[in-house]
Design a protein around this motif. Structure first.
Motif, PDB file in Angstrom:
ATOM      1  N   GLY A  80       0.783  -1.234   0.000  1.00  0.00           N
ATOM      2  CA  GLY A  80       0.000   0.000   0.000  1.00  0.00           C
ATOM      3  C   GLY A  80       0.809   1.276   0.000  1.00  0.00           C
ATOM      4  N   LEU A  81       1.936   1.285   0.715  1.00  0.00           N
ATOM      5  CA  LEU A  81       2.722   2.515   0.823  1.00  0.00           C
ATOM      6  C   LEU A  81       3.980   2.503  -0.036  1.00  0.00           C
ATOM      7  CD1 LEU A  81       2.425   3.188   4.668  1.00  0.00           C
ATOM      8  CD2 LEU A  81       1.239   4.362   2.813  1.00  0.00           C
ATOM      9  N   VAL A  82       4.893   1.594   0.259  1.00  0.00           N
ATOM     10  CA  VAL A  82       6.196   1.599  -0.414  1.00  0.00           C
ATOM     11  C   VAL A  82       6.041   1.420  -1.923  1.00  0.00           C
ATOM     12  CG1 VAL A  82       8.443   0.466  -0.580  1.00  0.00           C
ATOM     13  CG2 VAL A  82       7.389   0.776   1.656  1.00  0.00           C
ATOM     14  N   THR A  83       5.229   0.461  -2.341  1.00  0.00           N
ATOM     15  CA  THR A  83       5.031   0.206  -3.771  1.00  0.00           C
ATOM     16  C   THR A  83       4.471   1.437  -4.477  1.00  0.00           C
ATOM     17  OG1 THR A  83       4.693  -2.148  -3.411  1.00  0.00           O
ATOM     18  CG2 THR A  83       3.786  -1.240  -5.435  1.00  0.00           C
ATOM     19  N   GLU A  84       3.463   2.045  -3.888  1.00  0.00           N
ATOM     20  CA  GLU A  84       2.827   3.197  -4.534  1.00  0.00           C
ATOM     21  C   GLU A  84       3.731   4.428  -4.542  1.00  0.00           C
ATOM     22  OE1 GLU A  84       0.183   2.894  -6.401  1.00  0.00           O
ATOM     23  OE2 GLU A  84       0.159   0.793  -5.796  1.00  0.00           O
ATOM     24  N   ILE A  85       4.539   4.600  -3.511  1.00  0.00           N
ATOM     25  CA  ILE A  85       5.493   5.714  -3.491  1.00  0.00           C
ATOM     26  C   ILE A  85       6.524   5.545  -4.597  1.00  0.00           C
ATOM     27  CG2 ILE A  85       7.380   6.762  -2.159  1.00  0.00           C
ATOM     28  CD1 ILE A  85       5.606   6.272   0.358  1.00  0.00           C
ATOM     29  N   ILE A  86       7.055   4.331  -4.743  1.00  0.00           N
ATOM     30  CA  ILE A  86       8.040   4.070  -5.807  1.00  0.00           C
ATOM     31  C   ILE A  86       7.405   4.274  -7.180  1.00  0.00           C
ATOM     32  CG2 ILE A  86       9.438   2.269  -6.908  1.00  0.00           C
ATOM     33  CD1 ILE A  86      10.031   1.219  -4.080  1.00  0.00           C
ATOM     34  N   PHE A  90       9.015   6.921  -9.643  1.00  0.00           N
ATOM     35  CA  PHE A  90       9.670   6.336 -10.818  1.00  0.00           C
ATOM     36  C   PHE A  90       8.650   5.671 -11.746  1.00  0.00           C
ATOM     37  CE2 PHE A  90      12.721   5.919  -7.270  1.00  0.00           C
ATOM     38  CZ  PHE A  90      13.722   6.756  -7.741  1.00  0.00           C
ATOM     39  N   PRO A  91       7.841   6.461 -12.459  1.00  0.00           N
ATOM     40  CA  PRO A  91       6.893   5.818 -13.386  1.00  0.00           C
ATOM     41  C   PRO A  91       7.645   5.085 -14.491  1.00  0.00           C
ATOM     42  CG  PRO A  91       6.919   8.195 -13.724  1.00  0.00           C
ATOM     43  CD  PRO A  91       7.808   7.909 -12.531  1.00  0.00           C
ATOM     44  N   LYS A  92       7.184   3.893 -14.803  1.00  0.00           N
ATOM     45  CA  LYS A  92       7.861   3.057 -15.791  1.00  0.00           C
ATOM     46  C   LYS A  92       6.824   2.330 -16.627  1.00  0.00           C
ATOM     47  CE  LYS A  92      11.231  -0.741 -15.884  1.00  0.00           C
ATOM     48  NZ  LYS A  92      11.930  -1.708 -15.042  1.00  0.00           N
ATOM     49  N   GLN A  93       6.982   2.375 -17.943  1.00  0.00           N
ATOM     50  CA  GLN A  93       6.056   1.684 -18.831  1.00  0.00           C
ATOM     51  C   GLN A  93       6.159   0.176 -18.675  1.00  0.00           C
ATOM     52  OE1 GLN A  93       6.846   3.054 -22.862  1.00  0.00           O
ATOM     53  NE2 GLN A  93       4.808   3.972 -22.884  1.00  0.00           N
ATOM     54  N   ARG A  94       5.041  -0.466 -18.874  1.00  0.00           N
ATOM     55  CA  ARG A  94       5.017  -1.924 -18.865  1.00  0.00           C
ATOM     56  C   ARG A  94       5.622  -2.443 -20.172  1.00  0.00           C
ATOM     57  NH1 ARG A  94       1.956  -4.096 -14.779  1.00  0.00           N
ATOM     58  NH2 ARG A  94       0.727  -2.598 -13.618  1.00  0.00           N
ATOM     59  N   LEU A 110      -0.835   1.361 -18.459  1.00  0.00           N
ATOM     60  CA  LEU A 110       0.356   1.266 -19.299  1.00  0.00           C
ATOM     61  C   LEU A 110       1.619   1.579 -18.510  1.00  0.00           C
ATOM     62  CD1 LEU A 110      -0.942   3.023 -22.537  1.00  0.00           C
ATOM     63  CD2 LEU A 110      -0.817   0.588 -22.050  1.00  0.00           C
ATOM     64  N   ILE A 111       1.469   2.378 -17.444  1.00  0.00           N
ATOM     65  CA  ILE A 111       2.626   2.715 -16.613  1.00  0.00           C
ATOM     66  C   ILE A 111       2.456   2.044 -15.258  1.00  0.00           C
ATOM     67  CG2 ILE A 111       3.187   4.865 -17.796  1.00  0.00           C
ATOM     68  CD1 ILE A 111       1.761   6.347 -15.519  1.00  0.00           C
ATOM     69  N   ASN A 112       3.268   2.430 -14.327  1.00  0.00           N
ATOM     70  CA  ASN A 112       3.268   1.842 -12.980  1.00  0.00           C
ATOM     71  C   ASN A 112       3.650   0.374 -13.008  1.00  0.00           C
ATOM     72  OD1 ASN A 112       2.563   4.291 -11.879  1.00  0.00           O
ATOM     73  ND2 ASN A 112       0.392   3.817 -11.821  1.00  0.00           N
TER      74      ASN A 112
END
Length: 195
Positions: A80-86, A90-94, A110-112
């Motif tokens: 819930g926190l660490v994953t969403e903060i990263i 750092f948005p990254k395309q799939r 498409l991102i995250n």
């Protein structure tokens, strides 16, 4: 200094793309798409059922409540926190968006891509099974690995997304275990009057 960072980032991106292409390409050659879809989408429920079974089977009410609250807090922190903060920083395309192909499973974004939320969730829960049964904890870690591999094989995550997810789960589990152990030790000592 920034040139070295940029070179390291480009090198790791190339490695990630090459490793993805190897894993995904090998999977496509083997052609077990139904299996990859099962691993990526449905195997996670087996880990949830195993965790729930051992939690409900636990006879010690204090341990049952502790493990339930521990796992809930671990999932809130790691997924819930660490994953969403990263993901926000750092948005990254799939892979399917960047390499322009249709993934084997439907995906809403498409991102995250980094870190893999499925990986963080399933490894966090698998680590919590260790608190109830060590043998099944190892089995659930193996299942978590297969879920994570499935996320790559269906084309929705890069290998680095999965590795970062495992790292987040492991560090969060270890840190929370240290804090709760110290807290539990302090509370027990206050109750017994020892130092």
């Amino acid at each position: 200094m920034s040139g070295c960072f940029l070179f390291a980032r480009i090198s790791s991106m190339n490695f990630d793309i090459n490793l993805f292409n190897f894993i995904f390409g090998l999977g496509q050659k083997i052609g077990l798409n139904w299996l990859y879809e099962f691993l990526a989408t449905y195997l996670i429920y087996v880990v949830v059922v195993v965790f729930s079974f051992f939690l409900l089977k636990e006879k010690d009410l204090r341990k049952k409540v502790f493990v339930f609250l521990f796992s809930l807090l671990l999932l809130v922190i790691s997924r819930g926190l660490v994953t969403e903060i990263i993901r926000f920083i750092f948005p990254k395309q799939r892979p399917f968006a960047q390499l322009d192909f249709v993934p084997l499973v439907s995906n809403s974004g498409l991102i995250n891509s980094m870190p893999s939320g499925h990986t963080v969730f399933v490894f966090s829960l698998a680590f919590c099974v260790f608190l109830l049964n060590k043998k099944w904890g190892w089995i659930c870690v193996g299942l978590a690995f297969l879920v994570s591999l499935g996320r790559i094989l269906v084309g929705v995550h890069w290998p680095m997304d999965v590795l970062v997810g495992v790292l987040i789960s492991g560090v969060s589990y270890w840190g929370l275990k240290k804090v709760t152990y110290n807290l539990q030790f302090t509370v027990n000592n206050k109750n017994t009057g020892t130092k």
